[in-house]
Design a protein around this motif. Structure first.
Motif, short mmCIF file in Angstrom:
data_model
loop_
_atom_site.label_atom_id
_atom_site.label_comp_id
_atom_site.label_asym_id
_atom_site.label_seq_id
_atom_site.Cartn_x
_atom_site.Cartn_y
_atom_site.Cartn_z
N VAL A 13 0.86 -1.19 0.00
CA VAL A 13 0.00 0.00 0.00
C VAL A 13 0.89 1.24 0.00
O VAL A 13 1.72 1.41 0.90
N VAL A 14 0.75 2.08 -1.00
CA VAL A 14 1.54 3.30 -1.13
C VAL A 14 0.61 4.50 -0.94
O VAL A 14 -0.38 4.64 -1.66
N ILE A 15 0.94 5.35 0.04
CA ILE A 15 0.16 6.56 0.30
C ILE A 15 1.10 7.75 0.31
O ILE A 15 2.05 7.80 1.10
N SER A 16 0.87 8.71 -0.59
CA SER A 16 1.73 9.89 -0.67
C SER A 16 0.85 11.14 -0.73
O SER A 16 -0.08 11.22 -1.55
N ASN A 17 1.14 12.09 0.14
CA ASN A 17 0.35 13.33 0.21
C ASN A 17 1.12 14.51 -0.35
O ASN A 17 2.31 14.68 -0.07
N GLU A 18 0.42 15.34 -1.12
CA GLU A 18 1.05 16.50 -1.74
C GLU A 18 0.43 17.83 -1.29
O GLU A 18 1.12 18.74 -0.86
N ASN A 19 -0.87 17.95 -1.38
CA ASN A 19 -1.56 19.22 -1.16
C ASN A 19 -2.25 19.26 0.20
O ASN A 19 -3.22 18.54 0.43
N PHE A 20 -1.76 20.13 1.07
CA PHE A 20 -2.26 20.22 2.43
C PHE A 20 -3.08 21.50 2.62
O PHE A 20 -2.98 22.44 1.84
N LYS A 21 -3.85 21.52 3.68
CA LYS A 21 -4.71 22.67 3.96
C LYS A 21 -3.87 23.93 4.19
O LYS A 21 -4.15 24.99 3.65
N THR A 22 -2.83 23.82 5.02
CA THR A 22 -1.97 24.97 5.32
C THR A 22 -0.48 24.67 5.17
O THR A 22 0.30 25.57 4.89
N SER A 23 -0.09 23.44 5.37
CA SER A 23 1.34 23.08 5.32
C SER A 23 1.91 23.17 3.91
O SER A 23 1.17 23.22 2.92
N THR A 24 3.23 23.22 3.84
CA THR A 24 3.93 23.33 2.56
C THR A 24 3.57 22.18 1.63
O THR A 24 3.49 21.03 2.05
N ARG A 25 3.40 22.49 0.39
CA ARG A 25 3.11 21.47 -0.62
C ARG A 25 4.33 20.58 -0.83
O ARG A 25 5.46 21.07 -0.94
N ARG A 26 4.10 19.29 -0.89
CA ARG A 26 5.17 18.33 -1.19
C ARG A 26 5.20 18.15 -2.71
O ARG A 26 4.53 17.28 -3.27
N LYS A 27 6.03 18.96 -3.36
CA LYS A 27 6.01 19.06 -4.82
C LYS A 27 6.47 17.80 -5.53
O LYS A 27 6.26 17.66 -6.73
N TYR A 28 7.14 16.90 -4.80
CA TYR A 28 7.68 15.71 -5.47
C TYR A 28 6.83 14.46 -5.21
O TYR A 28 7.29 13.33 -5.38
N CYS A 29 5.59 14.66 -4.82
CA CYS A 29 4.69 13.55 -4.52
C CYS A 29 4.54 12.58 -5.70
O CYS A 29 4.65 11.36 -5.54
N ASP A 30 4.30 13.11 -6.89
CA ASP A 30 4.08 12.25 -8.06
C ASP A 30 5.34 11.44 -8.40
O ASP A 30 5.24 10.29 -8.84
N GLU A 31 6.51 12.06 -8.20
CA GLU A 31 7.76 11.34 -8.46
C GLU A 31 7.93 10.18 -7.48
O GLU A 31 8.38 9.09 -7.86
N GLU A 32 7.58 10.43 -6.21
CA GLU A 32 7.66 9.35 -5.21
C GLU A 32 6.75 8.19 -5.58
O GLU A 32 7.14 7.02 -5.47
N ILE A 33 5.56 8.51 -6.02
CA ILE A 33 4.60 7.47 -6.39
C ILE A 33 5.14 6.61 -7.52
O ILE A 33 5.06 5.36 -7.48
#
Length: 379
Positions: A54-74
């Motif tokens: 199971v792979v779970i990767s988060n990119e877009n948060f309500k207030t926290s910094t965006r994890r711009k490399y989420c798609d690459e991790e996936i």
């Protein structure tokens, strides 16, 4: 062909998640090469399937910094576990804390699939921190590592591990958890240097003035006792052989406080000292890999991914190259390669803007495990 990625919008209800798992597992491919153990010290990996990843990767948060490399991790994790290691991979992106808990709950409920699988893997990539836990004992601080959902709500790593290890169909099978997230302290002690505070036992140690070594003797006895305080729910695979502790030296869990009382003159109403007993890092047959040490930040790079997940992908690929004659990967060799690469290679170095204190930084990969046998994967 890239695997489908299910977003938080597609995880609206429990039925949605059940349907996702049913659809993916229905088309799961059997392994081409079973791993036949050479001796009893290896995990049995000759089931029909490698297992669920199971792979779970988060990119877009309500207030926290965006994890711009989420798609690459996936992409890296789908290739690592799907193409290279032959797991059945189910991928999610941008889940709330409740959705993460729901996905893991449903994943663990796939009893029929787990019974025909060798092992289980889970990758969690998100923001994270170590939050203070409310303690009744004044002056005692304890922190739980937490993973953030896109809604900024959190769940503890400890609860995630418990969910996985309480799955009956996965008992006695290796379970791997890879966490790409920061572990910074989020409390008033954030700028202080501290160690694992563990938990406490009230004791009254009577010091013999004629024997200055009595404190050391007490410490040795407590060290032996601490291993019996929190036995894991899964039965250990280690057999009793000559040289192990005799039955007379074993201590029943329910009698531990009574034994401490006999040793130290325990006075429950007026404790004079506190013994701190550290919780075990994980439970039997579990491997947990963190992208940083406790209290530290975790790093990555835009358009590439988090350093730990990049190193995992590179390590598996390298082991496949080195072991191409046997096609047999030792998971511990993969972990050693990962830690060596991140600590030694200049590639895994995060560059901050000029003027920043220590503009070039690294985060050491940390792994802890209670694997009782060697884990080889034949691909």
């Amino acid at each position: 062909m890239a695997l489908k990625v299910y977003t938080g919008k597609e995880v609206g209800s429990k039925k949605d998640v059940i349907d996702i798992f049913a659809s993916v597992l229905k088309t799961a491919s059997s392994k081409s090469k079973p791993t036949i153990p050479t001796d009893e010290n290896e995990y049995d990996c000759n089931k029909r399937y490698r297992g669920l990843a199971v792979v779970i990767s988060n990119e877009n948060f309500k207030t926290s910094t965006r994890r711009k490399y989420c798609d690459e991790e996936i992409k890296l994790m789908q290739e690592t576990f799907g193409k290279y290691l032959k797991f059945t991979v189910i991928t999610f992106k941008d889940l709330t804390a409740k959705q993460i808990n729901l996905v893991l709950e449903i994943a663990c409920n796939q009893t029929e699939f787990h019974q025909q699988s060798d092992c289980f893997a889970c990758v969690l990539a998100s923001h994270g921190n170590e939050k203070p836990r409310t303690m009744k004992t004044p002056g005692l601080r304890y922190r739980d590592h937490c993973i953030s959902g896109v809604d900024e709500d959190t769940m503890t790593t400890k609860s995630i591990i418990e969910t996985i290890t309480e799955t009956e169909a996965l008992q006695d099978k290796p379970k791997m958890l890879f966490i790409q997230a920061c572990r910074m302290k989020m409390d008033k002690t954030a700028n202080e240097s501290s160690i694992d505070q563990g938990h406490v036992l009230p004791v009254n140690i009577t010091v013999n003035e004629n024997n200055p070594n009595i404190i050391s003797d007490h410490a040795d006895k407590v060290n032996r006792l601490s291993n019996s305080l929190f036995p894991t729910k899964i039965k250990s695979c280690v057999s009793v052989t000559p040289g192990n502790l005799s039955q007379k030296e074993d201590i029943v869990e329910s009698k531990i406080l009574h034994t401490l009382g006999e040793m130290f003159g325990l006075i429950t109403d007026k404790p004079k000292d506190m013994i701190r007993v550290i919780y075990p890092p994980c439970t039997d047959d579990v491997l947990v890999v963190y992208s940083s040490a406790s209290e530290k930040e975790s790093y990555g790079r835009e358009d590439r991914g988090g350093w730990m997940l990049i190193s995992l992908h590179k390590a598996v690929k390298e082991q496949l190259r080195v072991q191409k004659e046997t096609n047999r990967i030792d998971i511990l060799d993969v972990l050693i390669f990962m830690t060596r690469q991140v600590s030694n290679s200049e590639t895994f170095q995060t560059n901050f803007p000029k003027g920043t204190v220590n503009p070039k930084r690294k985060a050491t990969i940390v792994f802890e495990h209670c694997l009782h046998k060697e884990l080889f994967i034949t691909v």
